[in-house]
Motif scaffolding. Structure first.
Motif, PDB file in Angstrom:
ATOM      1  N   PHE A  62     -39.809 -18.047 -27.376  1.00  0.00           N
ATOM      2  CA  PHE A  62     -38.867 -17.362 -26.501  1.00  0.00           C
ATOM      3  C   PHE A  62     -38.107 -16.281 -27.279  1.00  0.00           C
ATOM      4  O   PHE A  62     -37.703 -16.492 -28.418  1.00  0.00           O
ATOM      5  N   THR A  97     -31.651 -16.786 -22.105  1.00  0.00           N
ATOM      6  CA  THR A  97     -31.711 -17.090 -20.678  1.00  0.00           C
ATOM      7  C   THR A  97     -33.146 -17.395 -20.222  1.00  0.00           C
ATOM      8  O   THR A  97     -33.332 -18.076 -19.216  1.00  0.00           O
ATOM      9  N   SER A  98     -34.137 -16.923 -20.971  1.00  0.00           N
ATOM     10  CA  SER A  98     -35.527 -17.289 -20.653  1.00  0.00           C
ATOM     11  C   SER A  98     -35.751 -18.778 -20.850  1.00  0.00           C
ATOM     12  O   SER A  98     -36.523 -19.414 -20.118  1.00  0.00           O
ATOM     13  N   GLU A 118     -34.190 -20.405 -17.852  1.00  0.00           N
ATOM     14  CA  GLU A 118     -35.062 -20.173 -16.702  1.00  0.00           C
ATOM     15  C   GLU A 118     -36.274 -21.093 -16.725  1.00  0.00           C
ATOM     16  O   GLU A 118     -36.636 -21.704 -15.709  1.00  0.00           O
TER      17      GLU A 118
END
Length: 243
Positions: A200, A204-205, A208
């Protein structure tokens, strides 16, 4: 704690529960900068990292700053923090091999009172207090928040050979920036759920991917990340310097 890491007595005359902690990640090897350490690059005679720190220092929403960097840069960054009176700097921590490892090192310095946290790239010196406040405000209602800007160019999805599969709808596309904000408990849950988070490239990924809702707020096209030598020229223009 490694011998070179620092736990500083930051001099904030406020309740430590008042405001947010921010983890500033400055532990990259600057591999795309052709030998230039972007954190110490000067813009208007001020190092990039100092400019970044000063924005958070002057933002009322921020209570303390946790700086994650390379082991060999810790002493130099301490001197910079002292020179520019960064009183909110509470920790200087050795980073990891990846950005996400470095963020985890910063998370380890949070206290039980820290329910929310911001994460910011040290090489984004043009962030503004307004952007920080927007992220912090939405973090009251959403477990993950990022600033972002609308994509200007047409974006095409291709296969491994470069053949276009389809053209994406530009109006719904956003390029994310930092700072990003997360609820700490939920962020730790997301990390535990996903296991390997090394792939990542932003926080925020991770949220998510773990099923948490992510909100975007308006960023700025000036909020660039200095990553390549070409970015230096752009940064100098933004700073008002002549080439």
């Amino acid at each position: 704690m490694n011998k070179t890491e620092l736990k500083l007595e930051y001099q904030i005359a406020r309740d430590k529960n008042d405001g947010l902690a921010v983890i500033i990640v400055a532990a990259g090897a600057s591999s795309r900068m052709k030998g230039i350490n972007k954190q110490f690059l000067e813009l208007g005679s001020v190092p990039v990292i100092a400019k970044t720190l000063l924005v958070f220092e002057n933002c009322d929403t921020i209570k303390n700053i946790i700086l994650v960097t390379r082991d060999e840069d810790i002493f130099a960054l301490q001197l910079i923090a002292e020179k520019y009176s960064i009183s909110k700097l509470s920790d200087i921590v050795c980073g990891g091999k990846t950005r996400q490892e470095s963020v985890l090192k910063g998370l380890s310095r949070l206290t039980e009172a820290d329910k929310k946290v911001l994460v910011h790239d040290g090489a984004r010196p043009f962030v503004t207090e307004q952007i920080i406040e927007l992220v912090a405000k939405e973090l009251e209602n959403f477990p993950a928040v990022t600033c972002a800007v609308k994509v200007k160019d047409t974006v095409k999805l291709t296969d491994e050979n470069g053949v276009v599969i389809k053209t994406l709808e530009r109006d719904s596309l956003r390029a994310v920036q930092t700072p990003q904000g997360m609820w700490v408990k939920e962020y730790n849950e997301a990390i535990e759920k996903l296991g390997d988070i090394s792939a990542f490239t932003d926080d925020t990924s991770i949220m998510e991917a773990a099923g948490f809702k992510v909100k975007t707020v308006e960023g700025s096209f000036k909020n660039i990340k200095i990553t390549t030598p070409e970015d230096i020229a752009i940064a100098k223009i933004l700073e008002g310097e002549e080439e």
